[in-house]
Design an enzyme around this catalytic site. Structure first.
Site, PDB file in Angstrom:
ATOM      1  N   CYS A  78      45.498   2.038   5.863  1.00 22.49           N
ATOM      2  CA  CYS A  78      44.618   3.192   6.015  1.00 22.49           C
ATOM      3  C   CYS A  78      44.406   3.911   4.685  1.00 22.49           C
ATOM      4  CB  CYS A  78      45.138   4.111   7.118  1.00 22.49           C
ATOM      5  SG  CYS A  78      43.796   5.017   7.905  1.00 22.49           S
ATOM      6  N   HIS A 138      45.871   0.628  11.644  1.00 27.16           N
ATOM      7  CA  HIS A 138      47.335   0.731  11.585  1.00 27.16           C
ATOM      8  C   HIS A 138      47.991  -0.393  12.386  1.00 27.16           C
ATOM      9  CE1 HIS A 138      47.584   4.792   9.776  1.00 27.16           C
ATOM     10  NE2 HIS A 138      46.389   4.928  10.342  1.00 27.16           N
ATOM     11  N   GLU A 183      50.904  -1.328  12.379  1.00 27.65           N
ATOM     12  CA  GLU A 183      52.302  -1.014  12.734  1.00 27.65           C
ATOM     13  C   GLU A 183      52.467  -0.566  14.189  1.00 27.65           C
ATOM     14  OE1 GLU A 183      50.407   0.766  10.673  1.00 27.65           O
ATOM     15  OE2 GLU A 183      50.879   2.910  10.693  1.00 27.65           O
TER      16      GLU A 183
HETATM   17  N1  GLN Z   1      42.909  10.465   5.154  1.00 24.33           N
HETATM   18  C1  GLN Z   1      42.286   9.188   5.367  1.00 24.33           C
HETATM   19  C2  GLN Z   1      41.160   9.267   6.370  1.00 24.33           C
HETATM   20  O1  GLN Z   1      41.079  10.198   7.133  1.00 24.33           O
HETATM   21  C3  GLN Z   1      43.303   8.160   5.814  1.00 24.33           C
HETATM   22  C4  GLN Z   1      43.872   8.422   7.173  1.00 24.33           C
HETATM   23  C5  GLN Z   1      45.129   7.643   7.454  1.00 24.33           C
HETATM   24  O2  GLN Z   1      45.742   7.096   6.542  1.00 24.33           O
HETATM   25  N2  GLN Z   1      45.559   7.609   8.692  1.00 24.33           N
HETATM   26  O3  GLN Z   1      40.346   8.387   6.430  1.00 24.33           O
END
Ligand code: GLN
Length: 536
Positions: free
Chosen positions: A381, A506, A508
């Site tokens: 992310c 994600h 995970e």
């Molecule tokens: N801050 C970034 C976004 O909103 C990444 C979000 C995250 O890593 N969950 O896109």
């Protein structure tokens, strides 16, 4: 067929952080080993509607469910131990309960009555719990009450659950109280008084515990259990001890030694099949690798609290167990400068998700280090976004940044998603939950998954800016995964690097101890190769 679910309510006493979530998940795992179908609910008595707006230092990681709810990290334990996908409604908060009751009041659904905690709030709590039972048709619904008995916030929940026992019947609801039995080194003995007091506190709410699970630093003996049985008025065989263990995955085995499954199935009259705990025993065994050790440096700003990255830590353990190696995680503070001295001894690096500018320059340092030294790097992310930014900068786009951190960036390679531009509220408005991702032939991503399309969970507002897609691809960035309509970039990698892979989602959240995630496995394979190359 109308299904009659049974309920096991887990409360906590003495102190917090004694592993009530893991204990609940482990009870669930034991029941599953008897062929019982189990689901789980976490009650969080705070006023936030969900955990999405909480700082990870307050409450650890935010766990995202398939249906896109931002929930408490205990749901992650439940999913991993029970091997099921839960709905976001399995996380009940005071915020959700009260906002729903107030909404009904405004609609006029209670016209004429004075709306009160009893019965309106307590009825709503019971409805929410029963709804999960009804929707899942589970034989057993585990209900874990967050916090410790005696907290003001949890009172309406305890009252509702007390009523639930009365309404559903004694044979269909049982209460398990998890406490802590401290060992006083100076006195050379365990102390049961805090357990007695917290049981008394629980009884004052009208709830009589059927089982007490005593957490302790070391094993406690039978005479001490007898004493707790005597003073707390719980049957001897229902006083259970779970001393500290090396791995959380061992807890179901400890509960099993204490015959927890037999007691529960008898107590709430569940038809148990012959027990089969073999797969779980295999999991525990495979997690005990010591011989070959590989290191991963995780660069984040909440590294002082490992719980903030709980699912990533567990996913690495699952993948290592799958490969028959041990993974050593080193937590690296992203707010400090990341240079050779900090990371050159490591076999691989991982940049997890995150929000806000703090720690970004350290994360970009780590990306640069990986690119210049061929060290495997996994970006999740925000981690992927950092990989794109630094890759762009090193390839001629000097002013590359994300508009999350610099709204006037010369090259906004990461930008707010179109649908996010009109959003005003912060809570629950990100791109959340499960979305499909199409994989490109001939990429590491596709090879790792071995599938054309996968589905992964998301939690973000920003994305790779499509205006820069061609330029970045010309410089060598490979777009290995996209949304099926090709519009959103979901995965990136590099050909000229041993392992440089980022994903906007994600992974995970979907790794299980008995089913490690393919990308984590692929990453650790690369870390292992690097380790072997470095150490001959
Ligand atoms: N801050 C970034 C976004 O909103 C990444 C979000 C995250 O890593 N969950 O896109």
């Amino acid at each position: 067929m109308v299904y009659l679910s049974k309920y096991i309510v887990v409360t906590g006493g003495v102190v917090s952080s004694i592993g009530k979530g893991i204990t609940s998940a482990s009870i669930g795992r034991i029941l599953r080993s008897y062929g019982v179908d189990v689901t789980a609910i976490k009650i969080d008595p705070y006023l936030n509607w969900d955990s999405g707006t909480l700082n990870p230092y307050q409450h650890g990681e935010v766990f995202v469910t398939e249906d896109g709810m931002e929930t408490d990290l205990d749901l992650g334990h439940y999913e991993r131990f029970l091997d099921v996908n839960l709905s976001g409604e399995s996380n009940i908060t005071t915020g959700k309960v009260y906002s729903s009751v107030i909404e009904h009041e405004r609609k006029g659904d209670y016209l004429g009555s004075c709306v009160q905690i009893i019965p309106h709030i307590t009825n709503k709590i019971k409805d929410m719990v029963r709804k999960i039972a009804h929707e899942t048709q589970a034989e057993v619904v585990l209900v874990e009450v967050g916090g410790t008995v005696g907290d003001i916030e949890s009172q309406p929940f305890l009252e509702a659950l007390r009523q639930l026992r009365n309404e559903e019947g004694h044979d269909n609801v049982m209460f398990v109280h998890v406490t802590y039995v401290p060992y006083l080194r100076a006195a050379g003995e365990f102390k049961t008084k805090p357990t007695q007091h917290s049981t008394k506190e629980l009884r004052s709410t009208g709830i009589i515990p059927d089982m007490i699970i005593c957490r302790s630093e070391y094993p406690i003996d039978q005479p001490l259990k007898n004493k707790i049985s005597h003073f707390c008025d719980v049957e001897r065989e229902a006083v259970i001890n779970t001393p500290d263990v090396h791995s959380i995955y061992e807890v179901p085995l400890i509960l099993n030694q204490e015959h927890v499954g037999e007691y529960i199935t008898n107590r709430i009259k569940i038809e148990a099949k012959e027990q089969d705990l073999e797969e779980w025993k295999e999991v525990v065994k495979s997690l005990k690798q010591e011989d070959y050790q590989v290191s991963v440096g995780i660069i984040g700003k909440y590294v002082e609290l490992e719980d903030a990255y709980m699912s990533i830590r567990e996913s690495l353990k699952h993948a290592a167990a799958h490969l028959g190696i041990k993974v050593n995680i080193e937590w690296i503070q992203a707010e400090e400068k990341i240079d050779e001295n900090k990371v050159s001894h490591l076999d691989s690096l991982l940049i997890p998700g995150g929000f806000g500018e703090r720690g970004i320059s350290g994360k970009l340092d780590a990306v640069r280090y990986s690119l210049q030294n061929d060290v495997p790097l996994f970006g999740i992310c925000l981690g992927m976004q950092c990989m794109v930014i630094e890759f762009a900068r090193l390839n001629g786009l000097k002013g590359a940044h994300s508009t999350e951190f610099d709204q006037k960036a010369l090259h906004p390679v990461i930008d707010l998603m179109e649908e996010q531009k009109k959003i005003k509220n912060m809570g629950g408005t990100m791109r959340l939950g499960s979305y499909p991702c199409k994989l490109k032939d001939g990429t590491m991503a596709k090879e790792a998954y071995g599938e054309n399309e996968v589905s992964e969970r998301h939690r973000h507002r920003f994305e790779l800016n499509n205006d820069y897609r061609d330029i970045l691809m010309e410089k060598g960035l490979v777009i290995s995964g996209t949304s099926p309509d090709d519009f959103l970039v979901e995965m990136i990698e590099l050909e000229e690097h041993p392992w440089f892979l980022g994903c906007q989602f994600h992974p995970e959240f979907k790794s299980r101890p008995n089913n490690a995630h393919p990308i984590f496995i692929s990453f650790l394979k690369a870390a292992l190769a690097n380790h072997k190359q470095k150490n001959g």
